[in-house]
Design a protein around this motif. Structure first.
Motif, PDB file in Angstrom:
ATOM      1  N   ARG A 114     -19.428  28.619  62.526  1.00 49.80           N
ATOM      2  CA  ARG A 114     -19.909  27.309  62.998  1.00 49.80           C
ATOM      3  C   ARG A 114     -20.065  26.320  61.850  1.00 49.80           C
ATOM      4  O   ARG A 114     -19.779  25.133  62.013  1.00 49.80           O
ATOM      5  CB  ARG A 114     -21.206  27.477  63.769  1.00 49.80           C
ATOM      6  CG  ARG A 114     -20.989  28.192  65.088  1.00 49.80           C
ATOM      7  CD  ARG A 114     -22.172  28.050  65.963  1.00 49.80           C
ATOM      8  NE  ARG A 114     -22.117  28.948  67.108  1.00 49.80           N
ATOM      9  CZ  ARG A 114     -22.905  28.819  68.140  1.00 49.80           C
ATOM     10  NH1 ARG A 114     -23.786  27.851  68.198  1.00 49.80           N
ATOM     11  NH2 ARG A 114     -22.815  29.662  69.142  1.00 49.80           N
ATOM     12  N   ILE A 115     -20.500  26.792  60.696  1.00 48.71           N
ATOM     13  CA  ILE A 115     -20.568  25.908  59.526  1.00 48.71           C
ATOM     14  C   ILE A 115     -19.170  25.390  59.203  1.00 48.71           C
ATOM     15  O   ILE A 115     -18.965  24.197  58.989  1.00 48.71           O
ATOM     16  CB  ILE A 115     -21.189  26.646  58.318  1.00 48.71           C
ATOM     17  CG1 ILE A 115     -22.699  26.801  58.521  1.00 48.71           C
ATOM     18  CG2 ILE A 115     -20.883  25.895  57.011  1.00 48.71           C
ATOM     19  CD1 ILE A 115     -23.381  27.667  57.473  1.00 48.71           C
ATOM     20  N   GLY A 116     -18.194  26.284  59.199  1.00 47.46           N
ATOM     21  CA  GLY A 116     -16.820  25.876  58.920  1.00 47.46           C
ATOM     22  C   GLY A 116     -16.307  24.854  59.914  1.00 47.46           C
ATOM     23  O   GLY A 116     -15.662  23.869  59.539  1.00 47.46           O
ATOM     24  N   ALA A 117     -16.605  25.062  61.188  1.00 45.79           N
ATOM     25  CA  ALA A 117     -16.162  24.119  62.217  1.00 45.79           C
ATOM     26  C   ALA A 117     -16.820  22.753  62.040  1.00 45.79           C
ATOM     27  O   ALA A 117     -16.165  21.720  62.170  1.00 45.79           O
ATOM     28  CB  ALA A 117     -16.456  24.683  63.603  1.00 45.79           C
ATOM     29  N   LEU A 118     -18.106  22.740  61.718  1.00 42.44           N
ATOM     30  CA  LEU A 118     -18.792  21.467  61.495  1.00 42.44           C
ATOM     31  C   LEU A 118     -18.207  20.728  60.296  1.00 42.44           C
ATOM     32  O   LEU A 118     -18.004  19.510  60.346  1.00 42.44           O
ATOM     33  CB  LEU A 118     -20.287  21.689  61.287  1.00 42.44           C
ATOM     34  CG  LEU A 118     -21.098  22.015  62.535  1.00 42.44           C
ATOM     35  CD1 LEU A 118     -22.499  22.462  62.155  1.00 42.44           C
ATOM     36  CD2 LEU A 118     -21.145  20.822  63.475  1.00 42.44           C
ATOM     37  N   LEU A 119     -17.937  21.450  59.244  1.00 47.35           N
ATOM     38  CA  LEU A 119     -17.385  20.826  58.044  1.00 47.35           C
ATOM     39  C   LEU A 119     -15.959  20.341  58.267  1.00 47.35           C
ATOM     40  O   LEU A 119     -15.518  19.409  57.599  1.00 47.35           O
ATOM     41  CB  LEU A 119     -17.448  21.797  56.864  1.00 47.35           C
ATOM     42  CG  LEU A 119     -18.856  22.134  56.379  1.00 47.35           C
ATOM     43  CD1 LEU A 119     -18.803  23.253  55.346  1.00 47.35           C
ATOM     44  CD2 LEU A 119     -19.558  20.901  55.815  1.00 47.35           C
TER      45      LEU A 119
END
Length: 129
Positions: A114-119
């Motif tokens: 999810r962090i990767g998707a947000l970034l």
């Protein structure tokens, strides 16, 4: 490499988060209460904040609101990571400006996804954790 602020008052959870986020190749700054988290968010301007809800001095919802109000044009992503799991809590977090919401206990893999998707420009597809 993104700069990620982790605001979490539980030492064991903080250590896990720091290790996983650093292991994913990101620069980590951290705070153990809401006031310190807000100060770091405004001074350091991270790309993303992993933010607990229930913390001393200032809760995560208020931190999120103040970050959004202080610099409405800056696109700091906020991922709420909390034990609060009722729909009204999720709705309140999104209303405060959160971009993503994960309930504790959580999967480290899901968190990093999810962090990767947000970034990368958006919220990840919601998955149960």
């Amino acid at each position: 490499m993104a700069r990620i602020l982790i605001v979490e008052d539980e030492p064991d959870v903080m250590l896990l988060l720091e290790n996983r986020v650093r292991g994913a190749g990101h620069d980590v700054i951290s705070a153990t209460d809401g006031e310190a988290g807000l100060e770091l968010a405004l001074a350091e301007k991270p790309d993303l904040i992993v933010l607990d809800w229930m913390m001393p001095k200032l809760d995560g919802i208020r931190v999120c609101e103040l970050v959004r109000h202080a610099d409405p044009d800056r696109d700091i992503k906020v991922l709420m990571l909390t034990a609060r799991s009722q729909q009204k809590d999720v709705d309140r977090a999104y209303a405060a400006g959160a971009d993503e919401y994960i309930v504790k206990p959580f999967s480290s893999r899901e968190l990093i996804t999810r962090i990767g998707a947000l970034l990368d420009g958006g919220a990840a597809e919601a998955h149960p954790v």
